[in-house]
Scaffold this motif. Structure first.
Motif: not given
Length: 286
Positions: A30-31, A67-68, A94-96, A117-118
């Protein structure tokens, strides 16, 4: 010295360095994903939609930031592990949407932009598809408002609020509040196979299906009486007395005649007329 008025050449994909090739974007930490996302978003802004490079940049952003989705989905794990895969799929939608609408010029971290959004997409999924009974959208939304309002007023009043109190607080009619409260019952449904107390491996298993009421054979009689009541109320006093004496006290036509000072034949004709009138009225109402 003359000042040039020529506008600077626009930044195009050809002027930017090649995008890094990532073998498995899902394994990016993620970082690291945060730094890589900035690079890919910068390139996505100038790439022509539909090209191979645009698809690669967009797909890499999706996979790198999955990962979000898993992070946001964890707050819904109480819904049951069986639904988690579907929750992740909905969260990915939602990510898209967040990727397609993100703009680097806003100077907002993509993580902060994407999470709402997600989560919003997952909540919309539960709102629209997990009701046990189909309920109109306006009542689904009213259920959420009522739940919050009831909790707020209960804290102030130290008791559950009444329908008039909810109506005044929300500025809605009492009939609307009642509709919302009734509709809330359609949000969840219990299984008739669920056990009532005890363990399922107990010697005597009792389920909700065992104790739920069956169809009452007398229910039709109750419905008929409810239909008949207003028809009887429309009769004059003499006709109501004849019906009450015949079917309430089970008196014969002769006994009714003696009570009302009528002949048995007259009572018979009156009863036939009354029964025909009541029967027609019930058929019309049903």
């Amino acid at each position: 010295m003359p000042i040039s008025t020529t506008a600077p050449a626009p930044v195009t994909a050809a002027l930017l360095p090649a995008l890094p090739q990532i073998r498995d974007p899902r394994k990016v930490a993620p970082r690291d994903a945060r730094a890589l996302s900035s690079v890919f978003f910068e390139r996505l802004r100038v790439l022509e939609e539909g090209t191979h490079e645009h698809r690669y940049a967009r797909n890499t952003l999706i996979e790198t930031n999955l990962s979000l989705v898993h992070f946001a989905a964890r707050r819904f794990r109480s819904r049951g592990s069986g639904e988690m895969e579907e929750i992740v799929q909905v969260g990915t939608v939602g990510l898209i949407k967040a990727i397609d609408r993100f703009d680097l010029s806003r100077e907002v971290e993509f993580t902060s932009f994407a999470i709402p959004y997600i989560v919003g997409e997952i909540k919309r999924f539960f709102r629209d598809s997990t009701w046990a009974v189909h309920v109109p959208r306006r009542l689904q939304e009213l259920r959420v408002t009522l739940a919050r309002t009831k909790e707020d007023l209960a804290g102030r009043l130290d008791r559950d609020p009444t329908v008039p109190e909810l109506a005044r607080h929300l500025g809605l009619g009492e009939d609307v509040i009642i509709d919302g409260l009734v509709a809330s019952n359609g949000y969840t449904a219990g299984s008739l196979d669920a056990t009532v107390g005890g363990e399922r491996n107990s010697a005597s298993i009792v389920t909700h299906g065992d104790i739920e009421g069956d169809v009452d054979p007398a229910i039709e009689k109750v419905e008929n009486l409810q239909t008949l009541a207003p028809l009887l109320a429309d009769l004059n006093e003499r006709d109501r007395s004849i019906v009450a004496l015949r079917f309430g006290q089970e008196m014969t036509q002769s006994e009714i005649g003696l009570r009302l000072g009528l002949s048995q034949m007259h009572v018979s004709r009156l009863l036939a007329h009354l029964l025909d009138r009541l029967r027609t009225g019930m058929l019309t109402q049903n």
